[in-house]
Write an enzyme that holds these catalytic residues in place. Structure first.
Site, PDB file in Angstrom:
ATOM      1  N   LYS A 235       9.220 -35.249  20.498  1.00 57.51           N
ATOM      2  CA  LYS A 235       8.446 -35.801  19.286  1.00 57.51           C
ATOM      3  C   LYS A 235       9.077 -37.086  18.924  1.00 57.51           C
ATOM      4  O   LYS A 235      10.201 -36.398  18.339  1.00 57.51           O
ATOM      5  CB  LYS A 235       8.072 -34.360  18.666  1.00 57.51           C
ATOM      6  CG  LYS A 235       6.889 -34.637  17.696  1.00 57.51           C
ATOM      7  CD  LYS A 235       6.725 -34.025  16.283  1.00 57.51           C
ATOM      8  CE  LYS A 235       7.438 -34.774  15.124  1.00 57.51           C
ATOM      9  NZ  LYS A 235       7.127 -36.199  15.043  1.00 57.51           N
TER      10      LYS A 235
ATOM     11  N   GLU B   6      21.855 -34.004  14.623  1.00 54.03           N
ATOM     12  CA  GLU B   6      22.273 -35.255  13.799  1.00 54.03           C
ATOM     13  C   GLU B   6      21.471 -35.441  12.541  1.00 54.03           C
ATOM     14  O   GLU B   6      20.140 -35.706  13.079  1.00 54.03           O
ATOM     15  CB  GLU B   6      21.991 -36.322  14.801  1.00 54.03           C
ATOM     16  CG  GLU B   6      22.622 -35.991  16.237  1.00 54.03           C
ATOM     17  CD  GLU B   6      24.668 -35.945  15.847  1.00 54.03           C
ATOM     18  OE1 GLU B   6      24.803 -36.428  15.280  1.00 54.03           O
ATOM     19  OE2 GLU B   6      25.474 -35.689  16.812  1.00 54.03           O
TER      20      GLU B   6
ATOM     21  N   CYS C  13      21.368 -43.608   9.612  1.00 56.74           N
ATOM     22  CA  CYS C  13      23.323 -42.542   9.651  1.00 56.74           C
ATOM     23  C   CYS C  13      23.700 -42.968   8.972  1.00 56.74           C
ATOM     24  O   CYS C  13      24.367 -41.647   7.535  1.00 56.74           O
ATOM     25  CB  CYS C  13      22.055 -41.279  10.104  1.00 56.74           C
ATOM     26  SG  CYS C  13      22.863 -41.973  11.734  1.00 56.74           S
TER      27      CYS C  13
ATOM     28  N   GLU D  92      21.244 -39.050  -0.150  1.00 54.85           N
ATOM     29  CA  GLU D  92      21.211 -39.947   0.676  1.00 54.85           C
ATOM     30  C   GLU D  92      20.462 -40.982  -0.156  1.00 54.85           C
ATOM     31  O   GLU D  92      19.201 -39.663   0.292  1.00 54.85           O
ATOM     32  CB  GLU D  92      21.376 -39.649   2.135  1.00 54.85           C
ATOM     33  CG  GLU D  92      20.923 -40.798   3.142  1.00 54.85           C
ATOM     34  CD  GLU D  92      20.559 -39.730   4.651  1.00 54.85           C
ATOM     35  OE1 GLU D  92      19.687 -39.303   4.840  1.00 54.85           O
ATOM     36  OE2 GLU D  92      21.402 -40.594   5.622  1.00 54.85           O
TER      37      GLU D  92
HETATM   38  P1  NAD Z   1      13.271 -36.612   8.650  1.00 51.71           P
HETATM   39  O1  NAD Z   1      13.821 -35.308   8.189  1.00 51.71           O
HETATM   40  O2  NAD Z   1      11.453 -37.001   7.964  1.00 51.71           O
HETATM   41  O3  NAD Z   1      11.742 -36.804  10.851  1.00 51.71           O
HETATM   42  C1  NAD Z   1      13.413 -36.913  11.137  1.00 51.71           C
HETATM   43  C2  NAD Z   1      11.807 -36.077  12.926  1.00 51.71           C
HETATM   44  O4  NAD Z   1      11.792 -34.241  12.171  1.00 51.71           O
HETATM   45  C3  NAD Z   1      10.412 -36.754  12.592  1.00 51.71           C
HETATM   46  O5  NAD Z   1      10.383 -36.848  14.470  1.00 51.71           O
HETATM   47  C4  NAD Z   1       9.316 -35.770  12.266  1.00 51.71           C
HETATM   48  O6  NAD Z   1       8.028 -35.594  12.543  1.00 51.71           O
HETATM   49  C5  NAD Z   1       9.982 -34.311  12.041  1.00 51.71           C
HETATM   50  N1  NAD Z   1       9.882 -33.117  11.610  1.00 51.71           N
HETATM   51  C6  NAD Z   1       9.479 -33.888  10.217  1.00 51.71           C
HETATM   52  N2  NAD Z   1      10.031 -32.035   9.769  1.00 51.71           N
HETATM   53  C7  NAD Z   1       9.670 -31.060  10.423  1.00 51.71           C
HETATM   54  C8  NAD Z   1       9.686 -29.891  10.760  1.00 51.71           C
HETATM   55  N3  NAD Z   1       9.389 -29.010  10.001  1.00 51.71           N
HETATM   56  N4  NAD Z   1       9.972 -29.623  11.658  1.00 51.71           N
HETATM   57  C9  NAD Z   1       9.889 -29.951  13.433  1.00 51.71           C
HETATM   58  N5  NAD Z   1      10.142 -31.578  13.037  1.00 51.71           N
HETATM   59  C10 NAD Z   1      10.107 -32.626  11.463  1.00 51.71           C
HETATM   60  O7  NAD Z   1      14.054 -38.160   8.811  1.00 51.71           O
HETATM   61  P2  NAD Z   1      13.730 -39.472   9.334  1.00 51.71           P
HETATM   62  O8  NAD Z   1      13.305 -39.764   7.690  1.00 51.71           O
HETATM   63  O9  NAD Z   1      12.822 -40.073  10.393  1.00 51.71           O
HETATM   64  O10 NAD Z   1      14.900 -39.854   8.933  1.00 51.71           O
HETATM   65  C11 NAD Z   1      16.193 -40.529   9.184  1.00 51.71           C
HETATM   66  C12 NAD Z   1      16.778 -39.349   8.479  1.00 51.71           C
HETATM   67  O11 NAD Z   1      17.597 -39.031   9.741  1.00 51.71           O
HETATM   68  C13 NAD Z   1      18.005 -39.803   7.866  1.00 51.71           C
HETATM   69  O12 NAD Z   1      18.274 -38.709   6.762  1.00 51.71           O
HETATM   70  C14 NAD Z   1      18.952 -40.479   8.572  1.00 51.71           C
HETATM   71  O13 NAD Z   1      20.436 -40.105   8.024  1.00 51.71           O
HETATM   72  C15 NAD Z   1      19.031 -39.237   9.624  1.00 51.71           C
HETATM   73  N6  NAD Z   1      19.230 -39.828  10.987  1.00 51.71           N
HETATM   74  C16 NAD Z   1      20.479 -38.911  11.672  1.00 51.71           C
HETATM   75  C17 NAD Z   1      21.675 -39.871  12.694  1.00 51.71           C
HETATM   76  C18 NAD Z   1      22.270 -38.950  13.016  1.00 51.71           C
HETATM   77  O14 NAD Z   1      22.956 -39.459  14.106  1.00 51.71           O
HETATM   78  N7  NAD Z   1      23.093 -38.226  12.081  1.00 51.71           N
HETATM   79  C19 NAD Z   1      20.780 -40.748  12.877  1.00 51.71           C
HETATM   80  C20 NAD Z   1      19.586 -41.455  12.840  1.00 51.71           C
HETATM   81  C21 NAD Z   1      19.473 -40.383  11.337  1.00 51.71           C
END
Ligand code: NAD
Length: 489
Positions: free
Chosen positions: A182, A258, A293, A392
């Site tokens: 997804k 991650e 991230c 963050e």
């Molecule tokens: P997010 O957690 O809001 O969403 C990430 C994904 O999870 C999206 O596809 C979203 O639709 C889905 N999601 C949201 N709630 C969910 C639930 N309850 N159950 C299942 N799926 C759900 O994050 P974002 O805003 O899309 O991305 C930014 C975040 O990602 C930042 O915190 C960043 O640090 C992190 N990130 C981490 C890495 C890493 O390698 N550590 C890499 C890139 C981004």
């Protein structure tokens, strides 16, 4: 001059199931970050669509023998996929740039080639790692056999849509699993073309399915599905916790998480040329407008050089001009949406209320309502308790803290919640090694800030920044479960 006309890009919308785009009731609006234009709508997968995607993947995984064929066969398919990505690099780069925060120049130079190379790296792992034989007693033999999980669920963020997806897909598929991914509902398009190319390369239909939708609906249903054997997630720490809890309740599924970060950049007074150090710091917190991230958002600098370092950082960011992602000249891209721009600003305001002072930035660029561009911002007079240091922000906001000695520097570098990455700038090798040992982070960079194209290096966080690794041999090996077999002669 625009590099391409954003209105002329055909957007592949819909789920991708059994090798085909599947339309659905479209009810999620997708906004272009660069100009806030409504670029399209995508479906929000219901439980029954998630069911269909997972069951289809499971059925095809069994029928195609993707998990039991010669690993070299899998490698060949994945290598052809990587070649097709290269062959369609321009098309993919435009798709990526039009709907995300990735400028076209960077998508061409970095995101798309990096995606193809990631797939090649894991393709090459497919037939390089076996199990173990264990010499037990003289009349028996033990074996440890790696076996794929079956169907792995992957959930991806919006910040580097294709790159992040490739970090998920490549090790999962190379290890012989099927997957249902997804993507973020904010960046749902390029991934569909990416999956079509996989099928064109010979990946059996249904081995890589995509469901579109919101996190709490489609994402959560995917995690809970009984045929999902493992969950691989990249996103925020808060969502990661919810996924971990759901995975525990619905099948005790292993998770790779991650998550977020609040990475320090520690600058000692022996770091060398101040301009060069400032350049690393600026790149570390402004890349993708801070929406990375590993962003190095906490500058921790030795008192004697603090003023010069801060001045050099401010001088560099003073020249930043925002631009839409379809201009070849754009270096400083938009924030993903209005909500995220508001969150950045609120975190900044809260820090000011707590006593922080703004050295530069602290507001959006004025773009007459077209897009969401936040000025690179420096906040001084912060403490470890300030919101901007604790949380963050996921935008181009750098906090500045000073220290007098190594002990104080390393104590400040350690974050109570996060441990994703850290930068240490010093010419003293002993100090660098002490810092490397002491800092609790999944990645420590010395005299640099940012990764290279070393897919051999695993990436992943400590503490609230995650569990497990993407990239590296570790990511490949995490996509197997290990069966112990004992044979009496
Ligand atoms: P997010 O957690 O809001 O969403 C990430 C994904 O999870 C999206 O596809 C979203 O639709 C889905 N999601 C949201 N709630 C969910 C639930 N309850 N159950 C299942 N799926 C759900 O994050 P974002 O805003 O899309 O991305 C930014 C975040 O990602 C930042 O915190 C960043 O640090 C992190 N990130 C981490 C890495 C890493 O390698 N550590 C890499 C890139 C981004």
């Amino acid at each position: 001059m625009p590099d391409f006309d954003p209105d002329q890009i055909a957007l592949p919308s819909g789920h991708f199931i059994d090798g085909r785009i599947v339309a659905g009731a479209s009810d999620i609006e997708v906004i272009r970050p660069s100009d806030a234009w409504l670029m399209g709508v995508i479906p929000d997968a219901s439980d029954s669509v998630v069911d269909e995607a997972v069951e289809n993947a499971h059925r095809n995984w069994r029928a195609s023998k993707w998990g039991t064929c010669a690993p070299r066969e899998r490698a060949r398919v994945l290598l052809r996929w990587a070649d097709l990505i290269d062959a369609h690099a321009d098309e993919l780069a435009r798709l990526e740039a039009v709907g995300s925060t990735r400028p076209i120049g960077e998508a061409r130079a970095f995101d798309i080639p990096f995606t193809a190379e990631c797939i090649r790296f894991f393709a090459e792992c497919a037939d390089k790692f076996g199990g173990d034989t264990i010499p037990t007693r003289h009349d028996s033999l033990g074996m440890v056999l790696p076996e794929p999980y079956g169907v792995v669920a992957a959930i991806a963020p919006w910040n580097f849509p294709l790159t992040m997806a490739s970090w998920k897909c490549a090790p999962v598929l190379a290890a012989g699993n099927a997957m249902v991914l997804k993507p973020s509902e904010l960046t749902p398009h390029s991934i569909v073309r990416f999956a079509q190319l996989a099928v064109e390369a010979g990946l059996p239909a249904g081995i890589f399915n995509i469901v579109q939708g919101r996190g709490q609906g489609a994402g959560a249903a995917l995690v809970r599905h009984p045929l999902i054997g493992k969950v691989s997630f990249t996103g925020s720490t808060r969502t990661g916790a919810s996924i971990m809890s759901e995975a525990a309740q619905f099948g005790t599924k292993p998770v790779t998480l991650e998550l977020g970060g609040k990475s320090p950049q520690v600058v000692f007074d022996d770091a060398g040329d101040i301009d060069e150090v400032a350049q690393r710091i600026v790149r570390g917190f402004t890349s993708n407008a801070g929406q990375a991230c590993v962003s190095g958002t906490r500058l921790i600098v030795q008192r004697g050089i603090a003023e010069r370092v801060v001045d050099a950082v401010i001088a560099r960011i003073a020249t930043f001009e925002p631009g839409p992602t379809w201009m070849a000249s754009t270096r400083f891209p938009p924030i993903i949406n209005a909500l995220q721009a508001t969150r950045i600003h609120q975190a900044m305001r809260d820090s000011i209320d707590e006593g922080a002072s703004v050295l530069c930035g602290g507001e959006c660029f004025d773009t007459a309502g077209k897009g969401f561009f936040y000025r690179p911002t420096l906040l001084a007079n912060v403490t470890s308790a300030s919101r901007a240091v604790r949380e963050e922000i996921f935008g181009p906001v750098l906090t500045v803290q000073t220290f007098d000695d190594e002990e104080e520097a390393l104590a400040l570098a350690d974050h109570p919640t996060y441990g994703l990455a850290a930068g240490v700038h010093t010419r003293d090798i002993g100090r660098a090694l002490r810092a490397m040992r002491r800092i609790q982070a999944g990645t420590v960079w010395v005299n640099r800030f940012g990764r290279t194209w070393d897919f051999m290096m695993p990436t992943g966080g400590f503490k609230g920044s995650g569990i497990g690794k993407d990239l590296g041999r570790q990511a490949f090996e995490a996509n197997f479960r290990y069966k112990a077999v004992l044979i009496d002669f």
